[in-house]
Design an enzyme around this catalytic site. Structure first.
Site, PDB file in Angstrom:
ATOM      1  N   ARG A  54       2.734   2.490  11.508  1.00 56.49           N
ATOM      2  CA  ARG A  54       4.044   1.980  11.111  1.00 56.49           C
ATOM      3  C   ARG A  54       4.030   1.215   9.798  1.00 56.49           C
ATOM      4  NH1 ARG A  54       4.653   2.999  15.873  1.00 56.49           N
ATOM      5  NH2 ARG A  54       2.573   2.164  15.951  1.00 56.49           N
ATOM      6  N   THR A  55       3.095   0.278   9.692  1.00 48.75           N
ATOM      7  CA  THR A  55       3.172  -0.603   8.536  1.00 48.75           C
ATOM      8  C   THR A  55       2.947   0.196   7.253  1.00 48.75           C
ATOM      9  OG1 THR A  55       2.415  -2.401   9.908  1.00 48.75           O
ATOM     10  CG2 THR A  55       2.332  -2.766   7.558  1.00 48.75           C
ATOM     11  N   LYS A  83     -18.888   1.464  -1.380  1.00 49.84           N
ATOM     12  CA  LYS A  83     -20.022   1.272  -2.300  1.00 49.84           C
ATOM     13  C   LYS A  83     -20.334  -0.211  -2.472  1.00 49.84           C
ATOM     14  CE  LYS A  83     -18.518   5.206  -5.102  1.00 49.84           C
ATOM     15  NZ  LYS A  83     -17.896   5.532  -6.390  1.00 49.84           N
ATOM     16  N   ARG A 104      -3.754  -4.372   3.883  1.00 46.95           N
ATOM     17  CA  ARG A 104      -4.153  -4.745   5.257  1.00 46.95           C
ATOM     18  C   ARG A 104      -5.670  -4.832   5.285  1.00 46.95           C
ATOM     19  NH1 ARG A 104      -2.080  -2.217  10.827  1.00 46.95           N
ATOM     20  NH2 ARG A 104      -0.413  -3.652  10.265  1.00 46.95           N
ATOM     21  N   HIS A 132       0.911 -11.599   9.939  1.00 41.61           N
ATOM     22  CA  HIS A 132       1.485 -10.287   9.615  1.00 41.61           C
ATOM     23  C   HIS A 132       2.929 -10.536   9.158  1.00 41.61           C
ATOM     24  CE1 HIS A 132       2.367  -6.150   9.563  1.00 41.61           C
ATOM     25  NE2 HIS A 132       1.883  -5.767  10.723  1.00 41.61           N
TER      26      HIS A 132
HETATM   27  C1  NCD Z   1       0.823  -4.667  14.840  1.00 44.80           C
HETATM   28  C2  NCD Z   1      -0.358  -5.068  14.000  1.00 44.80           C
HETATM   29  O1  NCD Z   1      -0.918  -4.256  13.261  1.00 44.80           O
HETATM   30  O2  NCD Z   1      -0.714  -6.242  14.087  1.00 44.80           O
HETATM   31  N1  NCD Z   1       1.307  -3.398  14.506  1.00 44.80           N
HETATM   32  C3  NCD Z   1       2.200  -3.275  13.482  1.00 44.80           C
HETATM   33  O3  NCD Z   1       1.919  -3.601  12.367  1.00 44.80           O
HETATM   34  N2  NCD Z   1       3.419  -2.839  13.805  1.00 44.80           N
HETATM   35  C4  NCD Z   1       0.630  -4.848  16.291  1.00 44.80           C
HETATM   36  C5  NCD Z   1      -0.550  -4.206  16.930  1.00 44.80           C
HETATM   37  O4  NCD Z   1      -1.362  -3.536  16.297  1.00 44.80           O
HETATM   38  O5  NCD Z   1      -0.658  -4.385  18.141  1.00 44.80           O
END
Ligand code: NCD
Length: 306
Positions: A54-55, A83, A104, A132
């Site tokens: 999703r993200t 590397k 991320r 997040h």
């Molecule tokens: C979440 C995350 O990555 O922290 N997912 C997301 O970004 N929608 C929640 C999860 O992974 O459980």
């Protein structure tokens, strides 16, 4: 003015700045065509050192829907990180190619380090079990659109409150608004970390911790379900023992009011049974959609185009 800023922590922006982002999100939702060329000629880099559906895809879709373009990687071993390159060097290089970065990383604080070395805006798309903030923007926009307010809410968080970064960020963000009350439902081993408890105490928020969802669900305006974060456990036996601690099914949900709003950042594993998806109170797919719109608004703001 959010132009040129980084988003690392959910508290980086004031309530007024968040409102600006939500207002723009609402304008985009009402009239997406008007924004379809806004980012023409701009490039978003998605640097994902940890898996995501999703993200990453919502960031990419957001940039494409704004008429911009996207570069990046979705796993660390397909980049020079394998590397041995440092985050600092990677962002200094990517900043030569792109206009904005979403990152991320499994290590807490990595996007913060990146922001120190970057000449372009860095957006934290999740750092380890820490924060997040763009999921928080998503959650706040969803709550505001459905409930019409971000204050005076009784919010239940259920599941892995220890490792769930979306929980830490959303609690922090919601504790800034007046009269929100928090009910934190988890097994003893998965209670919120001390820094989140401190955030709640510091903001004078009313909160309680308990283990049984059935006992509190009837009081809630919002129920925020979460997955047990397998990848953050030190051993598999603990994960297996705790993974099905909470499964939201028809029986449990029938104890909730008709106004209850059920959210989940997704992905879901077992914690919401599929029969709930048809219930009008289940709002998690709507929430995923709002996530794309709020990211469109964020990108437009950070690039100074709105
Ligand atoms: C979440 C995350 O990555 O922290 N997912 C997301 O970004 N929608 C929640 C999860 O992974 O459980």
């Amino acid at each position: 003015m959010l132009k040129g800023t980084h988003l690392i922590d959910p508290m980086d922006y004031s309530i007024e700045e968040l409102d600006e982002i939500f207002q723009l999100s609402n304008q985009i939702i009402a009239n997406p065509e008007e924004f379809s060329n806004l980012c023409h000629g701009k490039i978003l880099a998605t640097l994902f050192y940890e898996p995501s559906t999703r993200t990453r895809l919502s960031f990419e879709a957001a940039m494409l829907r704004l008429g911009g373009q996207v570069i990046g990687f979705s796993e660390a071993n397909s980049s020079s990180v394998s590397k041995g390159e440092s985050v600092a060097d990677t962002v200094r290089t990517v900043a030569c190619y792109a206009d904005i970065i979403a990152m991320r990383h499994p290590k807490e604080g990595a996007p913060k380090v990146a922001s120190i070395y970057s000449s372009i805006p860095i957006i934290n798309a999740g750092d380890g079990g820490h924060q997040h903030p763009t999921q928080t923007l998503t959650d706040l926009l969803t709550i505001k659109r459905i409930k019409g307010r971000l204050s005076n809410l009784k919010v239940g968080f259920c599941g892995d409150l220890k490792f769930g970064r979306t929980v830490h960020s959303l609690i922090k963000a919601l504790s800034r608004y007046e009269d929100n009350k928090f009910i934190l439902v988890s097994p003893d081993e998965l209670r919120v970390p001390e820094y989140t408890r401190k955030d709640l105490v510091k903001s004078n928020s009313e909160f309680m911790e308990c283990e049984k969802l059935e006992e509190v669900i009837g009081q809630l305006d919002i129920l925020y379900m979460t997955r047990v974060q397998r990848e953050r456990f030190f051993n598999e036996e603990d994960y297996i023992r705790l993974k099905d601690s909470y499964i939201l099914d028809k029986n449990k949900i029938n104890k909730g009011t008709s106004e209850l709003v059920i959210l989940h950042p997704l992905p879901r594993v077992n914690e919401i049974s599929y029969e709930i998806d048809e219930d009008p109170r289940a709002c998690y797919f709507k929430q995923a959609k709002y996530g794309m719109y709020v990211r469109m608004a964020l990108i437009a703001k950070l690039l100074g185009l709105r």
